[in-house]
Design an enzyme around this catalytic site. Sequence first.
Site, PDB file in Angstrom:
ATOM      1  N   ASN A  13       7.084 -12.890  -7.118  1.00 36.99           N
ATOM      2  CA  ASN A  13       5.685 -12.969  -6.712  1.00 36.99           C
ATOM      3  C   ASN A  13       4.919 -13.485  -7.927  1.00 36.99           C
ATOM      4  OD1 ASN A  13       3.080 -12.566  -5.898  1.00 36.99           O
ATOM      5  ND2 ASN A  13       3.339 -10.407  -5.341  1.00 36.99           N
ATOM      6  N   ARG A  97       7.166 -15.235  -2.741  1.00 33.74           N
ATOM      7  CA  ARG A  97       5.959 -14.973  -1.957  1.00 33.74           C
ATOM      8  C   ARG A  97       5.031 -16.166  -2.145  1.00 33.74           C
ATOM      9  NH1 ARG A  97       0.861 -11.258  -3.334  1.00 33.74           N
ATOM     10  NH2 ARG A  97      -0.168 -11.494  -1.340  1.00 33.74           N
ATOM     11  N   HIS A 186      -1.692 -10.996   3.831  1.00 36.51           N
ATOM     12  CA  HIS A 186      -0.907  -9.750   3.883  1.00 36.51           C
ATOM     13  C   HIS A 186       0.072  -9.774   5.067  1.00 36.51           C
ATOM     14  CE1 HIS A 186      -4.432  -7.321   1.901  1.00 36.51           C
ATOM     15  NE2 HIS A 186      -3.577  -7.710   0.965  1.00 36.51           N
ATOM     16  N   ARG A 247     -13.862  -6.840  -3.250  1.00 40.76           N
ATOM     17  CA  ARG A 247     -14.404  -7.869  -2.344  1.00 40.76           C
ATOM     18  C   ARG A 247     -15.342  -7.237  -1.326  1.00 40.76           C
ATOM     19  NH1 ARG A 247      -8.654  -9.607  -1.348  1.00 40.76           N
ATOM     20  NH2 ARG A 247      -8.125 -10.981  -3.082  1.00 40.76           N
ATOM     21  N   ASP A 288     -10.981   2.387  -7.607  1.00 44.44           N
ATOM     22  CA  ASP A 288      -9.807   3.216  -7.344  1.00 44.44           C
ATOM     23  C   ASP A 288     -10.230   4.395  -6.456  1.00 44.44           C
ATOM     24  OD1 ASP A 288      -7.688   5.138  -7.504  1.00 44.44           O
ATOM     25  OD2 ASP A 288      -6.926   4.015  -9.218  1.00 44.44           O
ATOM     26  N   GLU A 390       6.771  -5.031   0.950  1.00 50.56           N
ATOM     27  CA  GLU A 390       6.721  -6.489   1.083  1.00 50.56           C
ATOM     28  C   GLU A 390       7.933  -7.161   0.431  1.00 50.56           C
ATOM     29  OE1 GLU A 390       2.527  -5.953  -0.226  1.00 50.56           O
ATOM     30  OE2 GLU A 390       2.210  -7.823   0.847  1.00 50.56           O
TER      31      GLU A 390
HETATM   32  P1  ADP Z   1      -2.691  -4.027  -4.303  1.00 46.45           P
HETATM   33  O1  ADP Z   1      -1.243  -4.340  -3.984  1.00 46.45           O
HETATM   34  O2  ADP Z   1      -3.686  -4.641  -3.374  1.00 46.45           O
HETATM   35  O3  ADP Z   1      -3.062  -4.141  -5.738  1.00 46.45           O
HETATM   36  P2  ADP Z   1      -1.998  -1.272  -3.678  1.00 46.45           P
HETATM   37  O4  ADP Z   1      -1.492  -1.315  -2.299  1.00 46.45           O
HETATM   38  O5  ADP Z   1      -1.031  -1.004  -4.785  1.00 46.45           O
HETATM   39  O6  ADP Z   1      -2.909  -2.516  -4.007  1.00 46.45           O
HETATM   40  O7  ADP Z   1      -3.146  -0.171  -3.734  1.00 46.45           O
HETATM   41  C1  ADP Z   1      -3.844   0.085  -4.913  1.00 46.45           C
HETATM   42  C2  ADP Z   1      -4.961   1.061  -4.617  1.00 46.45           C
HETATM   43  O8  ADP Z   1      -4.430   2.219  -3.957  1.00 46.45           O
HETATM   44  C3  ADP Z   1      -5.635   1.618  -5.855  1.00 46.45           C
HETATM   45  O9  ADP Z   1      -6.682   0.775  -6.280  1.00 46.45           O
HETATM   46  C4  ADP Z   1      -6.168   2.950  -5.379  1.00 46.45           C
HETATM   47  O10 ADP Z   1      -7.477   2.754  -4.849  1.00 46.45           O
HETATM   48  C5  ADP Z   1      -5.280   3.325  -4.229  1.00 46.45           C
HETATM   49  N1  ADP Z   1      -4.427   4.487  -4.491  1.00 46.45           N
HETATM   50  C6  ADP Z   1      -3.234   4.539  -5.103  1.00 46.45           C
HETATM   51  N2  ADP Z   1      -2.776   5.800  -5.157  1.00 46.45           N
HETATM   52  C7  ADP Z   1      -3.698   6.565  -4.554  1.00 46.45           C
HETATM   53  C8  ADP Z   1      -3.828   7.970  -4.292  1.00 46.45           C
HETATM   54  N3  ADP Z   1      -2.883   8.826  -4.650  1.00 46.45           N
HETATM   55  N4  ADP Z   1      -4.937   8.384  -3.637  1.00 46.45           N
HETATM   56  C9  ADP Z   1      -5.895   7.522  -3.266  1.00 46.45           C
HETATM   57  N5  ADP Z   1      -5.833   6.213  -3.486  1.00 46.45           N
HETATM   58  C10 ADP Z   1      -4.766   5.725  -4.127  1.00 46.45           C
END
Ligand code: ADP
Length: 406
Positions: A13, A97, A186, A247, A288, A390
């Site tokens: 990726n 990807r 996605h 976003r 987050d 993925e």
């Molecule tokens: P991407 O692949 O789009 O970067 P992910 O699917 O890895 O994203 O998701 C990342 C987001 O998941 C983080 O920014 C956070 O908001 C959320 N996240 C991860 N762990 C937790 C958790 N234990 N509780 C709540 N939110 C979480």
Amino acid sequence: MSAVSPSRVLVLNSGSSSVKYQLLDMSDNARLAVGLVERIGEETSRLKHTPLHGGGETREWNGPIADHEAALKAVSAELAKDGLGLDSPELAAIGHRVVHGGRHFTEPTVIDDAVLAEIERLIPVAPLHNPANLTGIRTAQALRPDLPQVAVFDTAFHTTMPESAARYAIDVKTADEHRIRRYGFHGTSHAYVSRATAELLGKDPSEVNVIVLHLGNGASASAVRGGRCVDTSMGLTPLEGLVMGTRSGDLDPAVIFHLARVGGMSTDEIDTLLNKKSGLIGLCGDNDMREIRRRVDEGDEQARLAFDIYIHHLKKYIGAYYAVLGTVDAVAFTAGVGENAAPVRQAAVAGLEQLGLAVDEELNAARGDRPRLISPESARVAVAVVPTDEELEIATQTYALVGKNN
Ligand code: ADP
């Protein structure tokens, strides 16, 4: 004469300054190694590599990595230390990807010059992603010119959308001239999760209608009828749809004219504002969900409002896709937020009992890394948490395409 039939697939990726990778063995879907190279082209590049077979420790390397070629060579060197180098005869293919496949690529595709040219032709609609993906492919080809390389497109799963969902209501000629339509992203995750949800229900994907909510830092929803996508929330670019980490998601397009005319902002500034400084981070300074929930629990009003706006939009998409599908068998939550944030799942379906949707508090609060139901047994519609994968999906599709030739 080869004693082993090659069964390994390397999944790459490639981003503009990063490469994430996983090596999988498709004879048993085992992950042999995972890792990433970050900050390529800077002095402070970092490679993090974790061998997953044989119990090795995570290794980190810090120092300048000039470009993608150097990054991939460094990855190969790390893999070689575990006996898994890119020159291994057991490597069957490399799966890439690729973010934007336009309308042309409806399936994973073995990469040749014509495929490269088409991915390049799509750069105007994916200016950030496709160039990086192309660099990754060309670098991998240079290292192993003999090996099949497969492109797995983020958009492919959505190419089944009917024109009524895919077209924007703008002048047809202008739209066609600039290839403006809703492509969705996605797709690998939506495909994997909708199938895994059917499996969880003990049904064939063709027998069920599923709403998939992929809630990561980027977030998108899809309506999947009998295994085929009929609508999705991202559009020409990943900016449309749900409120995301950074976003905005849906907004009146006139906001853009207003920012330009009245706010005096340039196109690039507006692009950055809407893609990088909006959504949750724009609303409350955090993207987050863990941090946002912590602040909500402490009574922080700004975080509360950001959470409420996030949920409001999510709920609207559940309702919209319920209407698009007519009947719904399951709503599946996936990705970082969807898999981990019980309060998001609870709030998203709260008050939708009339639609047959509810979550069981205890099931929702339980954690686990397997697909699981969180709706009460009596519920008409299953609500599920289905961890996405993925990389496994890319490897599976890649191997299905080339494995049969080995
Ligand atoms: P991407 O692949 O789009 O970067 P992910 O699917 O890895 O994203 O998701 C990342 C987001 O998941 C983080 O920014 C956070 O908001 C959320 N996240 C991860 N762990 C937790 C958790 N234990 N509780 C709540 N939110 C979480």
